[in-house]
Write a protein that holds these residues in place. Sequence first.
Motif, PDB file in Angstrom:
ATOM      1  N   ALA A  36      42.723  61.598  66.349  1.00 56.12           N
ATOM      2  CA  ALA A  36      43.406  61.069  65.166  1.00 56.12           C
ATOM      3  C   ALA A  36      44.515  61.984  64.694  1.00 56.12           C
ATOM      4  N   HIS A  37      44.372  63.293  64.908  1.00 54.90           N
ATOM      5  CA  HIS A  37      45.388  64.233  64.446  1.00 54.90           C
ATOM      6  C   HIS A  37      46.267  64.743  65.582  1.00 54.90           C
ATOM      7  N   ASP A  38      45.685  64.931  66.757  1.00 51.96           N
ATOM      8  CA  ASP A  38      46.480  65.476  67.858  1.00 51.96           C
ATOM      9  C   ASP A  38      47.485  64.476  68.421  1.00 51.96           C
ATOM     10  N   LEU A  39      47.219  63.174  68.243  1.00 52.76           N
ATOM     11  CA  LEU A  39      48.134  62.168  68.788  1.00 52.76           C
ATOM     12  C   LEU A  39      49.114  61.621  67.759  1.00 52.76           C
ATOM     13  N   GLY A  40      48.948  61.976  66.505  1.00 55.54           N
ATOM     14  CA  GLY A  40      49.911  61.611  65.479  1.00 55.54           C
ATOM     15  C   GLY A  40      50.228  60.124  65.418  1.00 55.54           C
ATOM     16  N   ALA A  41      51.526  59.788  65.440  1.00 55.62           N
ATOM     17  CA  ALA A  41      51.973  58.401  65.305  1.00 55.62           C
ATOM     18  C   ALA A  41      51.468  57.521  66.445  1.00 55.62           C
ATOM     19  N   VAL A  46      48.574  52.801  68.275  1.00 56.32           N
ATOM     20  CA  VAL A  46      47.626  52.193  69.216  1.00 56.32           C
ATOM     21  C   VAL A  46      46.493  51.511  68.460  1.00 56.32           C
ATOM     22  N   GLN A  47      45.959  52.199  67.461  1.00 61.14           N
ATOM     23  CA  GLN A  47      44.808  51.648  66.749  1.00 61.14           C
ATOM     24  C   GLN A  47      45.146  50.374  65.977  1.00 61.14           C
ATOM     25  N   LEU A  48      46.382  50.236  65.543  1.00 67.83           N
ATOM     26  CA  LEU A  48      46.769  49.019  64.816  1.00 67.83           C
ATOM     27  C   LEU A  48      47.340  47.937  65.726  1.00 67.83           C
ATOM     28  N   SER A  49      47.542  48.277  66.999  1.00 67.43           N
ATOM     29  CA  SER A  49      48.234  47.345  67.910  1.00 67.43           C
ATOM     30  C   SER A  49      47.360  46.199  68.392  1.00 67.43           C
ATOM     31  N   GLY A  50      46.039  46.419  68.394  1.00 65.96           N
ATOM     32  CA  GLY A  50      45.157  45.406  68.955  1.00 65.96           C
ATOM     33  C   GLY A  50      44.971  45.524  70.455  1.00 65.96           C
ATOM     34  N   ILE A  51      45.516  46.577  71.071  1.00 60.58           N
ATOM     35  CA  ILE A  51      45.300  46.796  72.505  1.00 60.58           C
ATOM     36  C   ILE A  51      43.795  46.839  72.800  1.00 60.58           C
ATOM     37  N   PHE A  52      43.071  47.536  71.938  1.00 65.55           N
ATOM     38  CA  PHE A  52      41.621  47.607  72.053  1.00 65.55           C
ATOM     39  C   PHE A  52      41.008  46.896  70.854  1.00 65.55           C
ATOM     40  N   SER A  53      40.120  45.975  71.115  1.00 65.89           N
ATOM     41  CA  SER A  53      39.484  45.253  70.002  1.00 65.89           C
ATOM     42  C   SER A  53      38.567  46.167  69.201  1.00 65.89           C
ATOM     43  N   ASP A  54      38.086  47.225  69.832  1.00 64.18           N
ATOM     44  CA  ASP A  54      37.188  48.188  69.200  1.00 64.18           C
ATOM     45  C   ASP A  54      37.936  49.510  69.046  1.00 64.18           C
ATOM     46  N   SER A  55      38.104  49.976  67.812  1.00 60.81           N
ATOM     47  CA  SER A  55      38.832  51.230  67.576  1.00 60.81           C
ATOM     48  C   SER A  55      38.166  52.420  68.253  1.00 60.81           C
ATOM     49  N   LYS A  56      36.875  52.320  68.553  1.00 63.23           N
ATOM     50  CA  LYS A  56      36.164  53.444  69.170  1.00 63.23           C
ATOM     51  C   LYS A  56      36.618  53.681  70.603  1.00 63.23           C
ATOM     52  N   THR A  57      37.127  52.663  71.264  1.00 62.63           N
ATOM     53  CA  THR A  57      37.532  52.820  72.661  1.00 62.63           C
ATOM     54  C   THR A  57      38.584  53.909  72.816  1.00 62.63           C
ATOM     55  N   PHE A  58      39.587  53.900  71.937  1.00 61.99           N
ATOM     56  CA  PHE A  58      40.691  54.836  72.106  1.00 61.99           C
ATOM     57  C   PHE A  58      40.288  56.262  71.762  1.00 61.99           C
ATOM     58  N   VAL A  59      39.425  56.465  70.775  1.00 65.55           N
ATOM     59  CA  VAL A  59      39.019  57.840  70.452  1.00 65.55           C
ATOM     60  C   VAL A  59      38.112  58.425  71.521  1.00 65.55           C
ATOM     61  N   LEU A 272      36.856  64.501  54.564  1.00 59.55           N
ATOM     62  CA  LEU A 272      38.193  64.007  54.894  1.00 59.55           C
ATOM     63  C   LEU A 272      38.383  62.572  54.416  1.00 59.55           C
ATOM     64  N   PRO A 273      39.128  62.366  53.335  1.00 54.98           N
ATOM     65  CA  PRO A 273      39.364  60.998  52.838  1.00 54.98           C
ATOM     66  C   PRO A 273      40.441  60.287  53.649  1.00 54.98           C
ATOM     67  N   GLU A 274      40.104  59.977  54.879  1.00 57.53           N
ATOM     68  CA  GLU A 274      40.988  59.274  55.812  1.00 57.53           C
ATOM     69  C   GLU A 274      40.194  58.156  56.471  1.00 57.53           C
ATOM     70  N   PRO A 275      40.860  57.201  57.114  1.00 59.62           N
ATOM     71  CA  PRO A 275      40.114  56.178  57.857  1.00 59.62           C
ATOM     72  C   PRO A 275      39.226  56.823  58.919  1.00 59.62           C
ATOM     73  N   ARG A 276      38.080  56.237  59.167  1.00 60.65           N
ATOM     74  CA  ARG A 276      37.246  56.700  60.272  1.00 60.65           C
ATOM     75  C   ARG A 276      38.022  56.481  61.573  1.00 60.65           C
ATOM     76  N   PRO A 277      38.219  57.507  62.368  1.00 61.46           N
ATOM     77  CA  PRO A 277      38.975  57.316  63.615  1.00 61.46           C
ATOM     78  C   PRO A 277      38.370  56.249  64.509  1.00 61.46           C
ATOM     79  N   GLU A 278      37.039  56.170  64.552  1.00 61.77           N
ATOM     80  CA  GLU A 278      36.366  55.209  65.424  1.00 61.77           C
ATOM     81  C   GLU A 278      36.336  53.797  64.844  1.00 61.77           C
ATOM     82  N   ALA A 279      36.818  53.643  63.615  1.00 59.38           N
ATOM     83  CA  ALA A 279      36.934  52.324  62.980  1.00 59.38           C
ATOM     84  C   ALA A 279      38.251  52.276  62.215  1.00 59.38           C
ATOM     85  N   TYR A 280      39.286  52.832  62.839  1.00 57.43           N
ATOM     86  CA  TYR A 280      40.552  53.058  62.142  1.00 57.43           C
ATOM     87  C   TYR A 280      41.178  51.769  61.618  1.00 57.43           C
TER      88      TYR A 280
END
Length: 377
Positions: A36-41, A46-59, A272-280
């Motif tokens: 979530a932090h090392d890949l920045g933008a 990617v997480q908002l693109s819908g490439i993966f239906s499950d946000s956990k796949t990319f993390v 950390l008050p941020e979105p859960r990376p695995e459920a971004y």
Amino acid sequence: MRGGRQRHAALAAVAALVIATGCRSVPPAGARYDPAHDLGALFHDVQLSGIFSDSKTFVDARPRLAPVEIVARYASARAAAGFSLQAFVQEHFEVPRPVGEGFRSDTSQTMEQHIRALWPVLTRPPDTPDAYSSLIPLPNPYVVPGGRFREVYYWDSYFTMLGLIESGRTDLVKGMLDNFAHLIGTVGHIPNGNRTYYLSRSQPPFFAAMVGLYARATDTTQALPYLDALEAEHAFWMNGAERLAPGGGQAYRRVVRLRAGGPLLNRYWDDLPEPRPEAYRPDYEIAQTLPEVRREPFYRNVKATAESGLDFSSRWMRDPKDLRTLETTDLIPVDLNSLLYHAERTIAALRAFRGRAGEAVRGGGRGPSSRPAGRGV
């Protein structure tokens, strides 16, 4: 969030240097990949693109190159005509496979036979450290839930251990206990799971119950090696207790004092008050429906609820039909405090068993000298 933006800026500067020099970046020794932090933008896109239906796949995906180099390539390529984010991800990341995806149940087996057949399917060998993986390596074999859950989970493991003991696998129970003690010793607590994106939170503190379970299946002396880890985990949950003023209505991280002179109690929390990376994506999209001033509290409550393990029970919501009304950090769960009280009693019993009943209490206690600081008045 401010810290995240600063880190993104630093990454962008490094990325520019990589582009200019053509050098490959080597991660420093001991560095942990934090997608979530090392890949920045790139992560956000990617997480908002819908490439993966499950946000956990990319993390859980493994970068094929150093993350900083991938960030640099993305910054250079994204503006080009015909750029495909999906193709870019496929080229630069190894997508994980579900655990046990080839397993098929034998319907002629009994339930016990079925469960015994699952242990080797769900057991991971000791991990090999990998600087390009979000997995936190563990030194002993362990059991995972399977499917999309490719890592160990804290409180789930207690129930796994119940089955392992019935199956006569106390060896695997010991290995998992040793892994949890290893996590406490290296990261300071037992995280939600052994992934870097889980480091800011834990789960219901069942470690003492696990140790007791193992001791009953073997003998009491087998619990003694875990006493230091039990005390260290307890200190994690009580962190900041000394900061609380004598008056009531005081709270810091996971510790709360409701009234003047009252007992110290505990709540669920996340730093950390941020979105859960695995459920971004779902976290981010829900937060966008809230005024900006309410987004950080929402993120913290979402992640504190994930720490509770009961995500998402209506017990945490003011309106049980509206996830935006989560108020987990404002609640004092009876079950959490019961688990910590049990941990305190276990620590006291093990101290006495080891002949340490008269020692000074670490961190300042309010109860008998053999009990750590906790629910006492």
